[in-house]
Design a protein around this motif. Sequence first.
Motif, mmCIF file in Angstrom:
data_model
loop_
_atom_site.group_PDB
_atom_site.id
_atom_site.type_symbol
_atom_site.label_atom_id
_atom_site.label_comp_id
_atom_site.label_asym_id
_atom_site.label_seq_id
_atom_site.Cartn_x
_atom_site.Cartn_y
_atom_site.Cartn_z
ATOM 1 N N THR A 70 0.824 -1.214 0.000
ATOM 2 C CA THR A 70 0.000 0.000 0.000
ATOM 3 C C THR A 70 0.858 1.264 0.000
ATOM 4 O O THR A 70 0.335 2.368 0.020
ATOM 5 N N ARG A 71 2.174 1.065 -0.025
ATOM 6 C CA ARG A 71 3.106 2.158 0.204
ATOM 7 C C ARG A 71 2.946 3.353 -0.722
ATOM 8 O O ARG A 71 2.782 4.481 -0.289
ATOM 9 N N ASP A 72 2.951 3.081 -2.014
ATOM 10 C CA ASP A 72 2.962 4.217 -2.944
ATOM 11 C C ASP A 72 1.575 4.613 -3.410
ATOM 12 O O ASP A 72 1.414 5.336 -4.374
ATOM 13 N N LYS A 73 0.579 4.103 -2.689
ATOM 14 C CA LYS A 73 -0.793 4.429 -3.055
ATOM 15 C C LYS A 73 -1.217 5.723 -2.364
ATOM 16 O O LYS A 73 -0.874 5.943 -1.200
ATOM 17 N N PRO A 74 -1.991 6.555 -3.071
ATOM 18 C CA PRO A 74 -2.456 7.789 -2.425
ATOM 19 C C PRO A 74 -3.382 7.473 -1.244
ATOM 20 O O PRO A 74 -4.034 6.435 -1.232
ATOM 21 N N ASP A 75 -3.430 8.381 -0.270
ATOM 22 C CA ASP A 75 -4.197 8.138 0.949
ATOM 23 C C ASP A 75 -5.691 8.007 0.687
ATOM 24 O O ASP A 75 -6.409 7.355 1.432
#
Lengths: 90, 274
Positions: free
Chosen positions: A38-43
């Motif tokens: 989920t790291r580079d996914k937008p909030d």
Amino acid sequence: MTIANKISRILDYLKRPEKTSHFAKERLQIIIAHERGTRDKPDYLAALQKDLLDVIAKYVAIDKEAVKVDLERKDGYSVLELNVTLPEGL
Amino acid sequence: MTKIIVITSGKGGVGKTTTSASFAVGLASRGFKTAVIDFDIGLRNLDLIMGCERRVVYDFVNVIRNEANLNQALIRDKHIKDLFILPASQTRDKDALTLEGVSTVLDELSKTFDYVVCDSPAGIERGAQLAMYFADSAIVVTNPEVSSVRDSDRMLGLLSSKTKRAEEGREPLTEHLLLTRYSPKRVARGDMLSLSDVNEILAIPLLGVIPESQAVLRASNSGDPVILDKESDAGQAYLDAVGRFLGEKIPHRFIEEKGNWLKRLLNFKEKETV
Ligand SMILES: Nc1ncnc2c1ncn2[C@@H]1O[C@H](COP(=O)(O)OP(=O)(O)OP(=O)(O)O)[C@@H](O)[C@H]1O
Ligand SMILES: [Mg+2]
């Protein structure tokens, strides 16, 4: 150091507490793999997923896990992928 | 070309400031003109570890606010000629650091310095992000313990996306793992994550292993970075790490407990080490 002392140290060694470091490793491997996903996914992705779930649930009885939202970045553009699994028999 | 190094970790209290101080001393002792900057605004501590707390007049925030110029704020190290310290301020204003301000200071330092070492605060807030933003290299300080390893992984994520290099699509910064407070004895007992465990999970090149050492507390008591204590295990481990950072091939030490288990069992030492 007396013999008694040595024997007690040997006994201590034999009844030492259970090793725990492998638990640490296993737990870390699982949580870190998950967080990297989920790291580079937008909030907003998690919020979007929840809103979509609420909307769809108004019409069909679906499972919490049934809606998956994913954002994939390619060079120059992003793809928003929406996956809804509807229950059988609909 | 000036190289900017950030010492970061996410989790607090793992040894960033200890590492920043020793690294800066190590680089400057090799003849590189080095500045070390305390980014921990409000919790200034690098000055104590470097033993220059009584000589702080101006600080990083004064320079950013144009209340002092850089040369007035830089403190010359008491041991090493080519080493300068830029202390953090004790202000409670969290927004005292600005991107433009940090950028200006680093540009100015880059005119004359070979290395700039940035001691990051804990966490992932503004201070930590500014400390890493301009970096060319990152030293990720990690303890062999679950929360520290997880936070380090989190920092690796930020390093790959929230830095100037990442934003400009330039070559990514170089990442180095520094495993600190390591106790081979506890690893052998099965109580502590091993070097290979941490290495496998984080999967970035290993710069060094700093053992848990009483020399670190002694060093902070006297205000002489532990790398100057050349007799000590931690001091030697930091010397090795600096050498490796500069590209030297140096085998890792202090990662193995001395002797095998049978010897350990029979060869009792009265004094427990660590
Ligand atoms: N190798 C070591 N052996 C023993 N103690 C250590 C070692 N490294 C650091 N410490 C101790 O751990 C404590 C925290 O160290 P330090 O201040 O360097 O951490 P930090 O990451 O900068 O903390 P913060 O996040 O608060 O800035 C200090 O008391 C220090 O003496
Ligand atoms: Mg610190």
